[in-house]
Scaffold this motif. Structure first.
Motif, PDB file in Angstrom:
ATOM      1  N   ARG A  53       1.375   5.338  42.216  1.00  0.00           N
ATOM      2  CA  ARG A  53       0.042   4.739  42.136  1.00  0.00           C
ATOM      3  C   ARG A  53      -0.965   5.339  42.706  1.00  0.00           C
ATOM      4  NH1 ARG A  53      -3.636   1.028  44.011  1.00  0.00           N
ATOM      5  NH2 ARG A  53      -2.116   0.452  45.796  1.00  0.00           N
ATOM      6  N   GLN A  54      -0.501   5.113  44.130  1.00  0.00           N
ATOM      7  CA  GLN A  54      -1.073   6.459  44.557  1.00  0.00           C
ATOM      8  C   GLN A  54      -1.802   7.564  44.677  1.00  0.00           C
ATOM      9  OE1 GLN A  54      -2.461   4.808  47.790  1.00  0.00           O
ATOM     10  NE2 GLN A  54      -1.676   3.197  47.304  1.00  0.00           N
ATOM     11  N   MET A  55      -0.470   8.720  44.537  1.00  0.00           N
ATOM     12  CA  MET A  55      -0.307   9.808  43.868  1.00  0.00           C
ATOM     13  C   MET A  55      -1.816   9.892  42.988  1.00  0.00           C
ATOM     14  SD  MET A  55       1.396  11.540  46.322  1.00  0.00           S
ATOM     15  CE  MET A  55       1.392  13.279  45.550  1.00  0.00           C
ATOM     16  N   THR A  56      -2.025   9.032  42.352  1.00  0.00           N
ATOM     17  CA  THR A  56      -2.817   9.229  40.864  1.00  0.00           C
ATOM     18  C   THR A  56      -3.685   8.431  40.993  1.00  0.00           C
ATOM     19  OG1 THR A  56      -1.650   7.028  39.543  1.00  0.00           O
ATOM     20  CG2 THR A  56      -1.052  10.292  39.478  1.00  0.00           C
ATOM     21  N   LEU A  57      -4.250   7.941  41.760  1.00  0.00           N
ATOM     22  CA  LEU A  57      -5.259   6.763  41.830  1.00  0.00           C
ATOM     23  C   LEU A  57      -6.683   7.722  41.993  1.00  0.00           C
ATOM     24  CD1 LEU A  57      -6.098   4.167  43.016  1.00  0.00           C
ATOM     25  CD2 LEU A  57      -5.880   4.310  45.844  1.00  0.00           C
ATOM     26  N   ASP A  58      -6.824   8.815  41.987  1.00  0.00           N
ATOM     27  CA  ASP A  58      -8.163   9.441  42.617  1.00  0.00           C
ATOM     28  C   ASP A  58      -8.326  10.149  41.043  1.00  0.00           C
ATOM     29  OD1 ASP A  58      -6.327  11.531  42.518  1.00  0.00           O
ATOM     30  OD2 ASP A  58      -6.712  12.700  44.384  1.00  0.00           O
ATOM     31  N   GLY A  59      -7.276   9.811  39.919  1.00  0.00           N
ATOM     32  CA  GLY A  59      -7.840   9.785  38.677  1.00  0.00           C
ATOM     33  C   GLY A  59      -6.559  11.561  38.348  1.00  0.00           C
ATOM     34  N   SER A  60      -6.697  12.307  39.296  1.00  0.00           N
ATOM     35  CA  SER A  60      -4.963  13.002  39.260  1.00  0.00           C
ATOM     36  C   SER A  60      -4.263  12.617  38.450  1.00  0.00           C
ATOM     37  CB  SER A  60      -4.689  13.952  41.011  1.00  0.00           C
ATOM     38  OG  SER A  60      -5.317  13.906  41.407  1.00  0.00           O
ATOM     39  N   ARG A  61      -3.464  13.845  37.967  1.00  0.00           N
ATOM     40  CA  ARG A  61      -1.770  13.661  37.247  1.00  0.00           C
ATOM     41  C   ARG A  61      -0.815  14.388  38.091  1.00  0.00           C
ATOM     42  NH1 ARG A  61      -4.635  14.551  31.000  1.00  0.00           N
ATOM     43  NH2 ARG A  61      -1.979  13.940  31.155  1.00  0.00           N
ATOM     44  N   LEU A  62       0.035  13.347  37.442  1.00  0.00           N
ATOM     45  CA  LEU A  62       0.976  13.493  37.987  1.00  0.00           C
ATOM     46  C   LEU A  62       1.996  14.382  37.441  1.00  0.00           C
ATOM     47  CD1 LEU A  62       3.276  13.494  40.708  1.00  0.00           C
ATOM     48  CD2 LEU A  62       3.525  11.350  39.623  1.00  0.00           C
ATOM     49  N   VAL A  63       2.740  15.580  37.918  1.00  0.00           N
ATOM     50  CA  VAL A  63       4.097  16.141  36.608  1.00  0.00           C
ATOM     51  C   VAL A  63       5.111  16.384  37.982  1.00  0.00           C
ATOM     52  CG1 VAL A  63       4.499  17.762  36.112  1.00  0.00           C
ATOM     53  CG2 VAL A  63       2.403  17.422  35.795  1.00  0.00           C
ATOM     54  N   VAL A  64       6.365  15.335  37.471  1.00  0.00           N
ATOM     55  CA  VAL A  64       7.728  15.716  38.373  1.00  0.00           C
ATOM     56  C   VAL A  64       8.725  16.911  37.360  1.00  0.00           C
ATOM     57  CG1 VAL A  64       9.027  14.596  38.989  1.00  0.00           C
ATOM     58  CG2 VAL A  64       7.517  13.754  39.721  1.00  0.00           C
ATOM     59  N   GLY A  65       8.941  18.098  38.354  1.00  0.00           N
ATOM     60  CA  GLY A  65      10.597  18.434  37.485  1.00  0.00           C
ATOM     61  C   GLY A  65      12.245  17.986  38.483  1.00  0.00           C
ATOM     62  N   ALA A  66      12.898  18.041  37.482  1.00  0.00           N
ATOM     63  CA  ALA A  66      13.671  17.695  37.862  1.00  0.00           C
ATOM     64  C   ALA A  66      14.755  18.090  37.599  1.00  0.00           C
ATOM     65  CB  ALA A  66      13.693  15.764  37.443  1.00  0.00           C
ATOM     66  N   ALA A  67      16.287  17.829  38.050  1.00  0.00           N
ATOM     67  CA  ALA A  67      17.852  18.447  37.495  1.00  0.00           C
ATOM     68  C   ALA A  67      18.294  16.569  38.007  1.00  0.00           C
ATOM     69  CB  ALA A  67      17.970  19.808  38.511  1.00  0.00           C
ATOM     70  N   LEU A  68      19.241  16.798  36.853  1.00  0.00           N
ATOM     71  CA  LEU A  68      20.326  15.781  36.777  1.00  0.00           C
ATOM     72  C   LEU A  68      21.602  15.807  36.153  1.00  0.00           C
ATOM     73  CD1 LEU A  68      18.251  13.973  33.353  1.00  0.00           C
ATOM     74  CD2 LEU A  68      17.989  13.820  35.656  1.00  0.00           C
ATOM     75  N   ASP A  69      22.610  15.580  36.823  1.00  0.00           N
ATOM     76  CA  ASP A  69      23.624  15.375  37.107  1.00  0.00           C
ATOM     77  C   ASP A  69      24.078  15.379  36.035  1.00  0.00           C
ATOM     78  OD1 ASP A  69      26.740  14.986  37.285  1.00  0.00           O
ATOM     79  OD2 ASP A  69      26.239  14.842  39.370  1.00  0.00           O
ATOM     80  N   ARG A  70      24.992  15.898  34.969  1.00  0.00           N
ATOM     81  CA  ARG A  70      25.277  15.896  33.365  1.00  0.00           C
ATOM     82  C   ARG A  70      26.208  14.734  33.852  1.00  0.00           C
ATOM     83  NH1 ARG A  70      23.884  19.344  29.778  1.00  0.00           N
ATOM     84  NH2 ARG A  70      22.966  21.431  30.368  1.00  0.00           N
ATOM     85  N   MET A  71      27.536  14.233  34.787  1.00  0.00           N
ATOM     86  CA  MET A  71      28.173  13.298  34.505  1.00  0.00           C
ATOM     87  C   MET A  71      27.770  12.106  35.100  1.00  0.00           C
ATOM     88  SD  MET A  71      30.669  15.002  34.122  1.00  0.00           S
ATOM     89  CE  MET A  71      32.411  13.277  34.905  1.00  0.00           C
ATOM     90  N   SER A  72      26.362  11.410  35.519  1.00  0.00           N
ATOM     91  CA  SER A  72      25.958  10.363  35.385  1.00  0.00           C
ATOM     92  C   SER A  72      24.416  10.204  35.106  1.00  0.00           C
ATOM     93  CB  SER A  72      26.055  10.460  37.087  1.00  0.00           C
ATOM     94  OG  SER A  72      24.991  11.183  37.427  1.00  0.00           O
ATOM     95  N   ASP A  73      24.227  11.285  34.569  1.00  0.00           N
ATOM     96  CA  ASP A  73      22.971  11.168  34.229  1.00  0.00           C
ATOM     97  C   ASP A  73      21.729  10.971  35.136  1.00  0.00           C
ATOM     98  OD1 ASP A  73      21.529  12.243  31.514  1.00  0.00           O
ATOM     99  OD2 ASP A  73      21.307  10.068  30.860  1.00  0.00           O
ATOM    100  N   GLN A  74      21.839  11.068  36.539  1.00  0.00           N
ATOM    101  CA  GLN A  74      20.745  10.560  37.377  1.00  0.00           C
ATOM    102  C   GLN A  74      20.301  11.980  37.808  1.00  0.00           C
ATOM    103  OE1 GLN A  74      21.035   7.088  38.482  1.00  0.00           O
ATOM    104  NE2 GLN A  74      21.994   7.276  36.731  1.00  0.00           N
ATOM    105  N   VAL A  75      19.581  11.703  38.296  1.00  0.00           N
ATOM    106  CA  VAL A  75      18.149  12.948  38.882  1.00  0.00           C
ATOM    107  C   VAL A  75      19.234  13.061  40.874  1.00  0.00           C
ATOM    108  CG1 VAL A  75      16.158  12.828  40.267  1.00  0.00           C
ATOM    109  CG2 VAL A  75      16.511  12.017  37.981  1.00  0.00           C
ATOM    110  N   VAL A  76      19.560  14.759  39.749  1.00  0.00           N
ATOM    111  CA  VAL A  76      19.816  14.724  42.479  1.00  0.00           C
ATOM    112  C   VAL A  76      18.838  16.066  42.928  1.00  0.00           C
ATOM    113  CG1 VAL A  76      21.985  14.214  41.414  1.00  0.00           C
ATOM    114  CG2 VAL A  76      21.141  16.249  40.740  1.00  0.00           C
ATOM    115  N   ALA A  77      17.514  16.490  41.885  1.00  0.00           N
ATOM    116  CA  ALA A  77      16.862  17.101  43.015  1.00  0.00           C
ATOM    117  C   ALA A  77      15.133  16.761  42.344  1.00  0.00           C
ATOM    118  CB  ALA A  77      16.723  18.718  42.974  1.00  0.00           C
TER     119      ALA A  77
END
Length: 329
Positions: free
Chosen positions: A219-243
């Motif tokens: 919410r804070q990152m987009t409070l000024d109207g900015s658009r938020l974009v996140v690139g991520a890596a997932l562990d295939r075994m757990s399907d969890q974000v690790v980076a």
């Protein structure tokens, strides 16, 4: 003649003054940080009260003349005792005492608000560094490098090559806006390691990155109207974000990259370069008006400097994070 300094209320000021204040601010911010929202976008946010809580000032040659200097004071989000100053003066009226008078007004208000330190970033060298060092209570906290990644064909090809070859056991993904519900908790665990980077503890404090904290941060990152974009890596075994790596985009032609983090047990596997490559491709696809991505990195963070070199980032300038003590004792 001493410049005229006045408090600035975006909600009540005439339209011409709002436009002038916003123009001086965005010109200065672009020179300092490599990116800034268009002046008219900032003016709209200021008028609507969507630019965040802050104290603001304007400088004129005399009352009634156009605004040629601006200042903004905010609490640092991690410590209310620390103020953060942004101060910009138009090129054609520098060295006439405007910056000094604006800073005096800011320091007076900061003390009144209970702040005991004032931080700011300045360009290394003339004229920014010499202006900052006029204070006898100033110290340099970090030396920072401003870099830009131009989204040209060679850079995008390099990013495609990395994104197409994720490290074994991982898959790359991205999202725009809030993290998907099933990824929010693991994304928060990654973000909790932002302070692992050299010097990061000087700009933030440790806290729990649970799901409510992630949602508030978004919410804070987009409070000024900015658009938020996140690139991520997932562990295939757990399907969890690790980076993960984070950028914000405005209507300006330069997007801003903020943070990159990798869980300690998944480091040294090329994930940082790959999530940043994925993000660059998505920014390019989603926002065709963006020509480059800007980022500021501590010069002691040699690992991230090497990652950026591999992705085509170019050094633009050097900045200093400085801090001035306000306690008169």
């Amino acid at each position: 003649m001493s410049p005229h300094i006045e408090t600035f209320d975006p909600a009540a000021t005439p339209t011409a003054d709002l436009a002038a204040w916003s123009s001086v601010y965005t010109d200065g911010q672009s020179a300092l940080s490599g990116s800034a929202a268009p002046a008219e976008e900032l003016a709209t946010r200021l008028r609507a009260g969507r630019a965040g809580r802050a104290w603001r000032w304007a400088a004129r040659i005399t009352p009634g003349h156009p605004i040629h200097g601006v200042a903004e004071l905010r609490h640092q989000h991690h410590d209310a005792r620390i103020g953060f100053l942004r101060l910009f003066v138009a090129d054609h009226v520098r060295r006439r005492g405007t910056g000094r008078r604006l800073r005096e007004a800011v320091v007076e208000e900061a003390r009144a608000q209970g702040m005991d330190r004032l931080q700011s970033t300045v360009l290394a060298g003339e004229p920014g560094e010499s202006f900052a060092r006029a204070s006898p209570y100033l110290r340099t906290l970090l030396r920072l490098e401003l870099q830009k990644q131009y989204l040209d064909e060679p850079t995008l090809r390099r990013c495609w090559s990395l994104a197409a070859t994720p490290a074994r056991g991982y898959r790359l993904t991205h999202w725009e806006g809030p993290a998907p519900d099933h990824m929010a908790a693991s994304f928060g665990r990654v973000m909790a390691h932002l302070l692992d980077a050299p010097g990061a503890a000087l700009q933030g404090e440790a806290h729990a990155w649970d799901v409510p904290r992630v949602r508030e941060w978004e919410r804070q990152m987009t409070l000024d109207g900015s658009r938020l974009v996140v690139g991520a890596a997932l562990d295939r075994m757990s399907d969890q974000v690790v980076a993960a790596t984070v950028s914000t985009v405005t209507r300006g032609v330069v997007a801003e990259q903020h943070d990159t983090a990798v869980l300690p047990t998944h480091r040294r596997r090329g994930l940082a370069s790959r999530v940043k490559a994925t993000q660059a491709l998505r920014v390019h696809d989603l926002f065709p008006h963006v020509e480059a991505v800007a980022v500021t990195i501590n010069q002691e963070n040699r690992a991230m400097l090497a990652v950026n070199r591999s992705l085509g980032y170019q050094r633009v300038s050097e900045r200093l994070l400085v801090e001035e003590g306000l306690d008169p004792r």
